[in-house]
Each structure stands twice: as structure tokens, then as C-alpha cells.
Design an enzyme around this catalytic site. Structure first.
Site, PDB file in Angstrom:
ATOM      1  N   HIS A 164     -22.346  44.628  66.417  1.00 39.70           N
ATOM      2  CA  HIS A 164     -22.092  43.491  67.421  1.00 39.70           C
ATOM      3  C   HIS A 164     -22.188  45.163  67.984  1.00 39.70           C
ATOM      4  CE1 HIS A 164     -21.064  40.847  64.557  1.00 39.70           C
ATOM      5  NE2 HIS A 164     -20.859  40.187  64.675  1.00 39.70           N
ATOM      6  N   GLN A 196     -22.331  24.947  66.011  1.00 40.02           N
ATOM      7  CA  GLN A 196     -23.522  25.790  64.775  1.00 40.02           C
ATOM      8  C   GLN A 196     -23.300  25.222  63.575  1.00 40.02           C
ATOM      9  OE1 GLN A 196     -23.315  29.260  67.146  1.00 40.02           O
ATOM     10  NE2 GLN A 196     -23.787  30.486  65.423  1.00 40.02           N
ATOM     11  N   LYS A 224     -31.355  40.659  63.758  1.00 34.44           N
ATOM     12  CA  LYS A 224     -30.874  40.545  62.590  1.00 34.44           C
ATOM     13  C   LYS A 224     -31.273  38.771  62.715  1.00 34.44           C
ATOM     14  CE  LYS A 224     -27.973  39.336  58.668  1.00 34.44           C
ATOM     15  NZ  LYS A 224     -26.781  38.431  58.824  1.00 34.44           N
ATOM     16  N   ILE A 280     -29.043  46.926  62.174  1.00 34.89           N
ATOM     17  CA  ILE A 280     -28.035  47.569  61.749  1.00 34.89           C
ATOM     18  C   ILE A 280     -27.611  47.616  59.993  1.00 34.89           C
ATOM     19  CG2 ILE A 280     -26.246  49.022  61.927  1.00 34.89           C
ATOM     20  CD1 ILE A 280     -28.268  49.571  64.173  1.00 34.89           C
TER      21      ILE A 280
HETATM   22  P1  AMP Z   1     -23.121  37.188  65.137  1.00 36.66           P
HETATM   23  O1  AMP Z   1     -21.230  37.160  65.091  1.00 36.66           O
HETATM   24  O2  AMP Z   1     -23.522  37.171  63.666  1.00 36.66           O
HETATM   25  O3  AMP Z   1     -22.804  35.869  66.036  1.00 36.66           O
HETATM   26  O4  AMP Z   1     -23.770  37.872  65.917  1.00 36.66           O
HETATM   27  C1  AMP Z   1     -23.763  38.449  67.214  1.00 36.66           C
HETATM   28  C2  AMP Z   1     -24.882  39.078  67.595  1.00 36.66           C
HETATM   29  O5  AMP Z   1     -24.776  40.165  66.712  1.00 36.66           O
HETATM   30  C3  AMP Z   1     -26.416  37.873  67.255  1.00 36.66           C
HETATM   31  O6  AMP Z   1     -26.493  39.120  68.535  1.00 36.66           O
HETATM   32  C4  AMP Z   1     -26.967  38.779  66.177  1.00 36.66           C
HETATM   33  O7  AMP Z   1     -28.214  38.606  65.407  1.00 36.66           O
HETATM   34  C5  AMP Z   1     -25.878  40.321  66.137  1.00 36.66           C
HETATM   35  N1  AMP Z   1     -26.241  40.847  64.769  1.00 36.66           N
HETATM   36  C6  AMP Z   1     -25.476  40.569  63.653  1.00 36.66           C
HETATM   37  N2  AMP Z   1     -25.353  41.110  62.799  1.00 36.66           N
HETATM   38  C7  AMP Z   1     -26.552  42.473  63.123  1.00 36.66           C
HETATM   39  C8  AMP Z   1     -26.722  43.667  62.459  1.00 36.66           C
HETATM   40  N3  AMP Z   1     -27.087  43.660  61.426  1.00 36.66           N
HETATM   41  N4  AMP Z   1     -27.922  44.077  63.088  1.00 36.66           N
HETATM   42  C9  AMP Z   1     -27.795  44.049  64.612  1.00 36.66           C
HETATM   43  N5  AMP Z   1     -27.556  43.253  65.381  1.00 36.66           N
HETATM   44  C10 AMP Z   1     -26.512  42.349  64.139  1.00 36.66           C
END
Ligand code: AMP
Length: 280
Positions: free
Chosen positions: A37, A61, A151, A178
Site C-alpha cells: 500500500h 465485496q 497484485k 511488493i
Molecule cells: P487492499 O487493501 O487489499 O484492498 O489493497 C489496496 C490496494 O493495494 C489495491 O490496489 C491492491 O492491489 C494494492 N496492493 C495490495 N497488496 C499489494 C502488494 N503486495 N503490492 C502492491 N500493491 C498491493
């Protein structure tokens, strides 16, 4: 760092900045923040005058009530991380604020099959809820740029499709995955892996890298099968390993069928569901 919980106040605050020609970058999250993030926050900071992030665990979701209930929620830690990363504004809305009673927030866009396989197949309704919240947050924040991670490959593809279909005035910027040192893609859910499962979890990325090495050596189907079996042997429970075109997400059966093949996989490590992908 400013924190807003109400739609009208954040919207007014941002409107005043936009009137001064300031550009706004937006990083939506569900909290449980990690370096994945933060990398998106950093990308937004280098491109925009103001970086806004949101923390909102979107109930619409989740197809699994237990996953929703156990989703990590620790606002103090998350806010510290955002502050340290130099995020300017955080939106921390309640469910009522995002989905006011009586407001129709559903997005009626035919996704042209992008949402029917992989995550869409194994998490029914997930993408309907995801585009509903992304569209609603874009309506509130009105950013110039939206930052999402590779991701969630299928997610970012669907969001780009929705932006194009609805003609939304925002550019999607996709950040790289990442990873932890052993290759495991960072995820909020990783915190819930016990040490044994954590070890097994690294096999997902390793297996996708091995699949990538088979490109041109074996057929697509053989490579997929081999990867699926490797995940099982490592003690994970794979749901799918697919190879598809990176733009339209159509499955391919020979390597030269796509200019940009991508391998995507999902597997359970105990009770934690992991996803990962690799552009081949
Ligand atoms: P989330 O909080 O899981 O909904 O993720 C929020 C954003 O962070 C989304 O756009 C995800 O694709 C991105 N994200 C989550 N994990 C990673 C990661 N390991 N590397 C890069 N972006 C990420």
C-alpha cells in the site's frame, strides 16, 4: 495529515484545493496496511500535489462472512503508517456514509466476461461489490489519478474497463507487486498465517516463477498442470492456475496466442486465501 469521516467535508475540502489547480492522487485500501500500500502512496506523492488514501472494509465485496469478520482492522497502526509515508488526507468513512440508505450505488456495466473466471468464479459477487465501492469512492474523491496494485491483476483490469465504459475522468496507475524476501506477495491477510502456513505460502510465487520458466518449453496446459500439482505437493490447496492474455483475460492455450501472457493463481494456505500473478 487530515482525517475525514464524512463525504461532504472531504469533498468540500478537496474542491477548494482543485480550484487552486492542485492535482489529487487516490489510493483506496481496506486497511491492514503494508509496504504494498505504501508503495502506491509514494507513487501518488511523486505524481500529485495531494495524496488521499481511504480505509474502508467494503462489506459488499466479501463473499465469505468469516473473512469479513476476521479482516484486520487497526486504524491506529494504519494511520501512523500513512502519516509516516507523507499521505496528506485519509478518508475513514462508515458503511452508511459510503452507502447512504436509499442511494443506488450499484454499477450497471457489462464486464464483457472479465469478471467471470478466476476470482469472479471462486468469489461470486466479489467484483460487483468491488466496482460498486471503487466507483462510489471515485465519485466522492474525484481524483486525477487512481493508484492500484498489480497484485490484484483481475481487479485492476476490471477497474480500467469500468473507467473506460463509464467515461470516468481519472487515470489508473498500476504499481508493481511488493513482496516479502521469500517472494510472498504482501497482503493484509498474511498476518493471519501461522508459521507453518507462512512457510508454505512462499511456494505460490516460486511456482509461478517456475511456470514462467516453462514458457516455450512445455505447452500452456502442461505448465499450468505442473504448477497446480506443485502447489498441492507443497501443502497448499490451489483453486486455479491460469494463463491468459494480460489485456482481455481470455485463457490462452498456446504461448503465441497473446503478446502479453499472464499467469494467475489462487491457493489456500490453511484458512487463508492467497493470490498472485506473474507477467510472462
Ligand atoms: P487492499 O487493501 O487489499 O484492498 O489493497 C489496496 C490496494 O493495494 C489495491 O490496489 C491492491 O492491489 C494494492 N496492493 C495490495 N497488496 C499489494 C502488494 N503486495 N503490492 C502492491 N500493491 C498491493
Amino acid at each position: 495529515m487530515k482525517i475525514f469521516t464524512h463525504t461532504s467535508t472531504i469533498s468540500n475540502w478537496l474542491t477548494r484545493r482543485r480550484e487552486k489547480d492542485m492535482t489529487v492522487g487516490f489510493v483506496p485500501t481496506m486497511g491492514g496496511l503494508h509496504q504494498g500500500h505504501i508503495s502506491l502512496i509514494e507513487a501518488s506523492k511523486s505524481d500529485n500535489d495531494i495524496t488521499v488514501s481511504s480505509i474502508f472494509v467494503n462489506p459488499s465485496q466479501f463473499d465469505d462472512a468469516e473473512d469479513l469478520q476476521k479482516y484486520p482492522r487497526n486504524h491506529d497502526v494504519d494511520l501512523d503508517m500513512l502519516n509516516e509515508a507523507g499521505c496528506d488526507v485519509v478518508f475513514l468513512p462508515t458503511v452508511m456514509e459510503v452507502y447512504p440508505p436509499g442511494m443506488d450505488t450499484k454499477v450497471d456495466v457489462d464486464m464483457n466476461g472479465l469478471d467471470s473466471e478466476m476470482e469472479g468464479k471462486f468469489r461470486p459477487g466479489h467484483f460487483d461489490g468491488m466496482i460498486e465501492v471503487v466507483n462510489r469512492l471515485l465519485e466522492i474523491i474525484e481524483p486525477d489519478k487512481l493508484y492500484m496494485g498489480q497484485k490484484d491483476y483481475q481487479q485492476k483490469t476490471i477497474v480500467q474497463y469500468m473507467i473506460d465504459k463509464l467515461g470516468l475522468n481519472v487515470s489508473l496507475v498500476v504499481g508493481p507487486i511488493i513482496r516479502e524476501e521469500d517472494g510472498l506477495a504482501m497482503s493484509s491477510r498474511n498476518k493471519r498465517l501461522d508459521p507453518k502456513e507462512r512457510q508454505k505460502a512462499a511456494t505460490l510465487n516460486k511456482t509461478l516463477k517456475e511456470l514462467a520458466a516453462l514458457k516455450g518449453e512445455k505447452t500452456v496446459n502442461e505448465a499450468k498442470q505442473e504448477a497446480f500439482e506443485k502447489l498441492k505437493s507443497a501443502g497448499l490447496k490451489p483453486e486455479y492456475v491460469e494463463v491468459c492474455d494480460g489485456d482481455n483475460l481470455k485463457f490462452i492455450s498456446s504461448w503465441d496466442e497473446s503478446q502479453k501472457p499472464v499467469a494467475l493463481a489462487a491457493a489456500w494456505a490453511g484458512s487463508i486465501r492467497l493470490i498472485d500473478n506473474i507477467i510472462l
